[in-house]
Write an enzyme that holds these catalytic residues in place. Structure first.
Site, PDB file in Angstrom:
ATOM      1  N   TYR A  33       0.824  -1.206   0.000  1.00  0.00           N
ATOM      2  CA  TYR A  33       0.000   0.000   0.000  1.00  0.00           C
ATOM      3  C   TYR A  33       0.857   1.254   0.000  1.00  0.00           C
ATOM      4  O   TYR A  33       2.061   1.190   0.221  1.00  0.00           O
ATOM      5  CB  TYR A  33      -0.980  -0.004   1.184  1.00  0.00           C
ATOM      6  CG  TYR A  33      -0.389   0.367   2.539  1.00  0.00           C
ATOM      7  CD1 TYR A  33       0.443  -0.499   3.223  1.00  0.00           C
ATOM      8  CD2 TYR A  33      -0.666   1.600   3.127  1.00  0.00           C
ATOM      9  CE1 TYR A  33       0.969  -0.154   4.467  1.00  0.00           C
ATOM     10  CE2 TYR A  33      -0.154   1.953   4.368  1.00  0.00           C
ATOM     11  CZ  TYR A  33       0.667   1.070   5.035  1.00  0.00           C
ATOM     12  OH  TYR A  33       1.192   1.411   6.254  1.00  0.00           O
ATOM     13  N   ARG A  52       8.379   4.007  -4.610  1.00  0.00           N
ATOM     14  CA  ARG A  52       8.426   3.030  -3.510  1.00  0.00           C
ATOM     15  C   ARG A  52       7.422   1.898  -3.736  1.00  0.00           C
ATOM     16  O   ARG A  52       7.706   0.731  -3.408  1.00  0.00           O
ATOM     17  CB  ARG A  52       8.163   3.715  -2.168  1.00  0.00           C
ATOM     18  CG  ARG A  52       8.338   2.751  -0.988  1.00  0.00           C
ATOM     19  CD  ARG A  52       8.236   3.430   0.355  1.00  0.00           C
ATOM     20  NE  ARG A  52       6.932   4.025   0.562  1.00  0.00           N
ATOM     21  CZ  ARG A  52       6.632   4.848   1.562  1.00  0.00           C
ATOM     22  NH1 ARG A  52       7.556   5.186   2.446  1.00  0.00           N
ATOM     23  NH2 ARG A  52       5.429   5.349   1.695  1.00  0.00           N
ATOM     24  N   ARG A 101      -7.991 -20.870  -1.576  1.00  0.00           N
ATOM     25  CA  ARG A 101      -6.903 -20.472  -0.678  1.00  0.00           C
ATOM     26  C   ARG A 101      -5.718 -21.386  -0.920  1.00  0.00           C
ATOM     27  O   ARG A 101      -5.881 -22.600  -0.934  1.00  0.00           O
ATOM     28  CB  ARG A 101      -7.368 -20.582   0.776  1.00  0.00           C
ATOM     29  CG  ARG A 101      -6.284 -20.238   1.792  1.00  0.00           C
ATOM     30  CD  ARG A 101      -6.858 -20.264   3.208  1.00  0.00           C
ATOM     31  NE  ARG A 101      -5.835 -19.903   4.194  1.00  0.00           N
ATOM     32  CZ  ARG A 101      -5.067 -20.777   4.836  1.00  0.00           C
ATOM     33  NH1 ARG A 101      -5.185 -22.077   4.602  1.00  0.00           N
ATOM     34  NH2 ARG A 101      -4.171 -20.378   5.715  1.00  0.00           N
ATOM     35  N   LYS A 151       6.401  -1.962   2.058  1.00  0.00           N
ATOM     36  CA  LYS A 151       5.188  -1.382   2.670  1.00  0.00           C
ATOM     37  C   LYS A 151       4.005  -2.325   2.470  1.00  0.00           C
ATOM     38  O   LYS A 151       3.149  -2.115   1.597  1.00  0.00           O
ATOM     39  CB  LYS A 151       4.911   0.004   2.067  1.00  0.00           C
ATOM     40  CG  LYS A 151       3.992   0.870   2.923  1.00  0.00           C
ATOM     41  CD  LYS A 151       4.131   2.321   2.565  1.00  0.00           C
ATOM     42  CE  LYS A 151       3.112   3.219   3.226  1.00  0.00           C
ATOM     43  NZ  LYS A 151       3.151   3.231   4.682  1.00  0.00           N
ATOM     44  N   GLU A 183      11.257   2.530  14.682  1.00  0.00           N
ATOM     45  CA  GLU A 183      10.410   3.623  14.162  1.00  0.00           C
ATOM     46  C   GLU A 183       9.098   3.630  14.928  1.00  0.00           C
ATOM     47  O   GLU A 183       8.866   2.796  15.800  1.00  0.00           O
ATOM     48  CB  GLU A 183      10.179   3.455  12.656  1.00  0.00           C
ATOM     49  CG  GLU A 183       9.542   2.128  12.280  1.00  0.00           C
ATOM     50  CD  GLU A 183       9.492   1.857  10.778  1.00  0.00           C
ATOM     51  OE1 GLU A 183       9.440   2.815   9.984  1.00  0.00           O
ATOM     52  OE2 GLU A 183       9.480   0.668  10.410  1.00  0.00           O
ATOM     53  N   LEU A 207      10.759   1.345   7.452  1.00  0.00           N
ATOM     54  CA  LEU A 207      10.233   1.798   6.168  1.00  0.00           C
ATOM     55  C   LEU A 207      11.036   3.027   5.725  1.00  0.00           C
ATOM     56  O   LEU A 207      11.344   3.896   6.544  1.00  0.00           O
ATOM     57  CB  LEU A 207       8.755   2.173   6.299  1.00  0.00           C
ATOM     58  CG  LEU A 207       8.123   2.489   4.941  1.00  0.00           C
ATOM     59  CD1 LEU A 207       7.895   1.210   4.139  1.00  0.00           C
ATOM     60  CD2 LEU A 207       6.828   3.257   5.086  1.00  0.00           C
TER      61      LEU A 207
HETATM   62  N1  PDD Z   1       2.583   5.142   7.277  1.00  0.00           N
HETATM   63  N2  PDD Z   1       7.198   3.915   9.025  1.00  0.00           N
HETATM   64  C1  PDD Z   1       6.068   3.180   8.977  1.00  0.00           C
HETATM   65  C2  PDD Z   1       6.039   1.876   9.672  1.00  0.00           C
HETATM   66  C3  PDD Z   1       4.954   3.664   8.272  1.00  0.00           C
HETATM   67  O1  PDD Z   1       3.823   2.929   8.210  1.00  0.00           O
HETATM   68  C4  PDD Z   1       5.028   4.941   7.644  1.00  0.00           C
HETATM   69  C5  PDD Z   1       3.872   5.513   6.855  1.00  0.00           C
HETATM   70  C6  PDD Z   1       6.237   5.660   7.739  1.00  0.00           C
HETATM   71  C7  PDD Z   1       6.413   6.999   7.077  1.00  0.00           C
HETATM   72  O2  PDD Z   1       6.495   6.877   5.686  1.00  0.00           O
HETATM   73  P1  PDD Z   1       6.008   8.051   4.723  1.00  0.00           P
HETATM   74  O3  PDD Z   1       6.772   9.270   5.135  1.00  0.00           O
HETATM   75  O4  PDD Z   1       6.385   7.585   3.381  1.00  0.00           O
HETATM   76  O5  PDD Z   1       4.522   8.230   4.930  1.00  0.00           O
HETATM   77  C8  PDD Z   1       7.297   5.111   8.426  1.00  0.00           C
HETATM   78  C9  PDD Z   1       1.426   5.598   6.544  1.00  0.00           C
HETATM   79  C10 PDD Z   1       1.255   7.082   6.601  1.00  0.00           C
HETATM   80  C11 PDD Z   1       0.203   4.832   7.036  1.00  0.00           C
HETATM   81  O6  PDD Z   1       0.366   3.635   7.277  1.00  0.00           O
HETATM   82  O7  PDD Z   1      -0.889   5.396   7.138  1.00  0.00           O
END
Ligand code: PDD
Length: 287
Positions: A33, A52, A101, A151, A183, A207
């Site tokens: 996503y 990405r 499945r 992601k 993170e 990420l």
């Molecule tokens: N999340 N780390 C994780 C685990 C994340 O899920 C996200 C983003 C980030 C920041 O990445 P970016 O700057 O590219 O948004 C770091 C999104 C916003 C979400 O899951 O809603």
């Protein structure tokens, strides 16, 4: 009011958009996503998110599902059709819906990926009141899988982390592995000590945030000192400032970690300045 969403080439009313019970996103969390923010009806960092996305899919051996040009057009159409001024566009691509499945991946020639996009309106992203007071975080062990650079839609542990934080009166959790902060549950984590901005270096452990890349670039351009290295929760508690970045929060100060105030317990000046620079600079290249 119901939204117009995108599903596999069609723009549909959200109530009409249906995905099979055999979809591998539903059965196996076999999907990726992206979340792209929208300000003044324009996409922030679209290119970074598109690049990405391709990388995430490649790492999971998924064929490219939609060209960057088409993807941009779908994002634009959704903004127009939903009259979106400020908010986000959520995109999800799964390995599709075979008729049963099976742990084994389906043949991509036979099973096409499922592509879903929808808008989320939020008029408080730029003027987020939290930016003035800051967030509280708690630390939790990082119990996610080893490929956090991809992601994927496996968000159960981050969801649990947010619930743990909520149950302790905090806003979010910072995850810790081998004593070091990886993170936030849905954002990258930073501390500031003696005017130096410290954030974990890129690897499979975190990420590769699109907002992180932009913020570090702007910090370097503004002659701020950036150190990409590990830091512990103890170091964070003793820092002058802390903050997070993500597409949905931009730059957001963190003022308390595990009940301990960071610095003065108020949002720090470097986080506030970075938020300002980020919003100003990033809007110049919004499309
Ligand atoms: N999340 N780390 C994780 C685990 C994340 O899920 C996200 C983003 C980030 C920041 O990445 P970016 O700057 O590219 O948004 C770091 C999104 C916003 C979400 O899951 O809603």
């Amino acid at each position: 009011m119901s939204r117009i969403v995108y599903l596999n080439g069609e723009f549909l009313d959200e109530n009409e958009a249906k995905v099979s019970i055999f979809d591998r996103g539903f059965l196996m969390a076999d999907g990726v996503y992206e979340v792209t923010s929208v300000i003044n009806g324009k996409l922030i960092d679209f290119d970074g998110h598109a690049v990405r996305l391709e990388r995430s899919m490649k790492e999971l051996m998924m064929d490219s599902a939609i060209s960057k040009e088409n993807l941009l057009e779908v994002h634009r159409q959704l903004i127009v059709q939903n009259n979106l001024n400020e908010g986000m566009i959520y995109l999800q691509i799964t390995r599709g819906s075979p008729n049963d499945r099976d742990f084994v991946f389906p043949d991509p020639k036979e099973v096409k990926p499922t592509i879903v996009l929808f808008t989320q309106s939020n008029s408080n992203m730029v003027q987020n009141p939290k930016a003035k007071i800051g967030m509280k975080v708690v630390s939790i062990p990082d119990e996610r899988w080893g490929r956090r650079d991809i992601k994927t839609v496996q968000l159960l542990y981050p969801s649990m982390g947010k619930m743990i934080a909520k149950s302790q009166g905090a806003d979010d959790a910072w995850m810790v592995e081998d004593g070091m902060v990886t993170e936030g549950t849905s954002n990258n984590a930073y501390i500031v000590k003696d005017d130096s901005i410290i954030t974990r270096e890129l690897s499979n452990d975190i990420l590769h945030g699109i907002t992180r890349a932009a913020v570090l670039r702007f910090a370097n351009e503004a002659q701020m000192t950036v150190e990409e290295r590990n830091f512990s929760i103890e170091e964070a508690k003793n820092a002058d400032e802390a903050f997070i970045t993500s597409a949905s929060t931009f730059v957001m100060p963190v003022v308390n970690i595990d009940g301990v105030d960071v610095g003065t317990g108020k949002p720090g000046k470097i986080a506030a300045r970075l938020r300002e620079i980020y919003l100003e600079e990033t809007l110049k290249t919004a499309i």
